[in-house]
Motif scaffolding. Structure first.
Motif, mmCIF file in Angstrom:
data_model
loop_
_atom_site.group_PDB
_atom_site.id
_atom_site.type_symbol
_atom_site.label_atom_id
_atom_site.label_comp_id
_atom_site.label_asym_id
_atom_site.label_seq_id
_atom_site.Cartn_x
_atom_site.Cartn_y
_atom_site.Cartn_z
ATOM 1 N N GLN A 8 -20.030 -1.380 -25.358
ATOM 2 C CA GLN A 8 -19.020 -2.418 -25.134
ATOM 3 C C GLN A 8 -19.200 -3.060 -23.760
ATOM 4 O O GLN A 8 -19.005 -4.265 -23.601
ATOM 5 N N PRO A 17 -21.244 -9.242 -21.111
ATOM 6 C CA PRO A 17 -19.932 -9.896 -21.109
ATOM 7 C C PRO A 17 -19.502 -10.317 -22.512
ATOM 8 O O PRO A 17 -20.327 -10.708 -23.343
ATOM 9 N N ASN A 18 -18.209 -10.218 -22.758
ATOM 10 C CA ASN A 18 -17.580 -10.695 -23.993
ATOM 11 C C ASN A 18 -18.158 -10.085 -25.269
ATOM 12 O O ASN A 18 -18.251 -10.753 -26.294
ATOM 13 N N ASP A 75 -17.874 -7.798 -28.534
ATOM 14 C CA ASP A 75 -16.771 -7.405 -29.403
ATOM 15 C C ASP A 75 -17.108 -6.151 -30.201
ATOM 16 O O ASP A 75 -16.849 -6.074 -31.390
ATOM 17 N N SER A 106 -12.294 -3.291 -29.905
ATOM 18 C CA SER A 106 -11.114 -4.036 -29.454
ATOM 19 C C SER A 106 -10.557 -3.326 -28.219
ATOM 20 O O SER A 106 -10.886 -2.164 -27.973
#
Length: 157
Positions: A56, A60-61, A63, A66
């Motif tokens: 994770q 960056p960013n 998914d 969660s």
């Protein structure tokens, strides 16, 4: 020592054959090995959780998880590594080695020793059943006492 006495004591001290004997053993060496193997399994599970968290955070960013799942994985990873790996590894080596080092046949309370292994195993199983029931622990890093008692306010608010 009389041969018949030796045979009688060997029979008394030996485990029952079959599944019942395997489940109800009070032999410190067998319990120590169980602790070590079970702790190693929890180490592998904790490693998979660490891998998920690092995946994770790899870019960056992403998914992969969660925010809620990340907190759950982080909490379970920390809990697993301390309570289901680090402590049981010490218990496993202690159960296996200490009675032999001090020259005793077994631990002082062998049934209690066996009971502690089974409660350790049950608690780990319950920890990993909880996410499938929607009740995974999710404190994240805020489960530490100091982090929960200090109010953090950003300066720009």
């Amino acid at each position: 020592m009389d041969t018949t006495l030796t045979d009688r004591l060997t029979k008394i001290w030996s485990d029952s054959p079959g599944l019942h004997g395997w489940l109800s053993t009070t032999d410190h060496k067998k319990i120590g090995k169980r602790y070590l193997v079970t702790a190693f399994v929890f180490l592998l599970i904790g490693g998979v959780e660490a891998l998920l968290m690092r995946t994770q955070l790899a870019g960056p960013n992403l998914d992969v998880l969660s925010p809620e799942a990340y907190n759950q994985i982080m909490t379970m990873h920390g809990t697993t590594m301390i309570f289901w790996y680090a402590q049981p590894i010490l218990s496993g080596f202690g159960n296996y080695l200490v009675p032999m080092l001090i020259g005793t046949r077994d631990t002082a309370l062998p049934r209690l020793n066996a009971f502690t292994y089974w409660t350790f195993l049950l608690s780990g199983v319950l920890l990993y059943i909880a996410p499938f029931m929607g009740m995974a622990p999710r404190g994240g890093g805020s489960t530490m006492c100091r982090s929960r008692t200090i109010s953090i306010r950003p300066a720009y608010i």
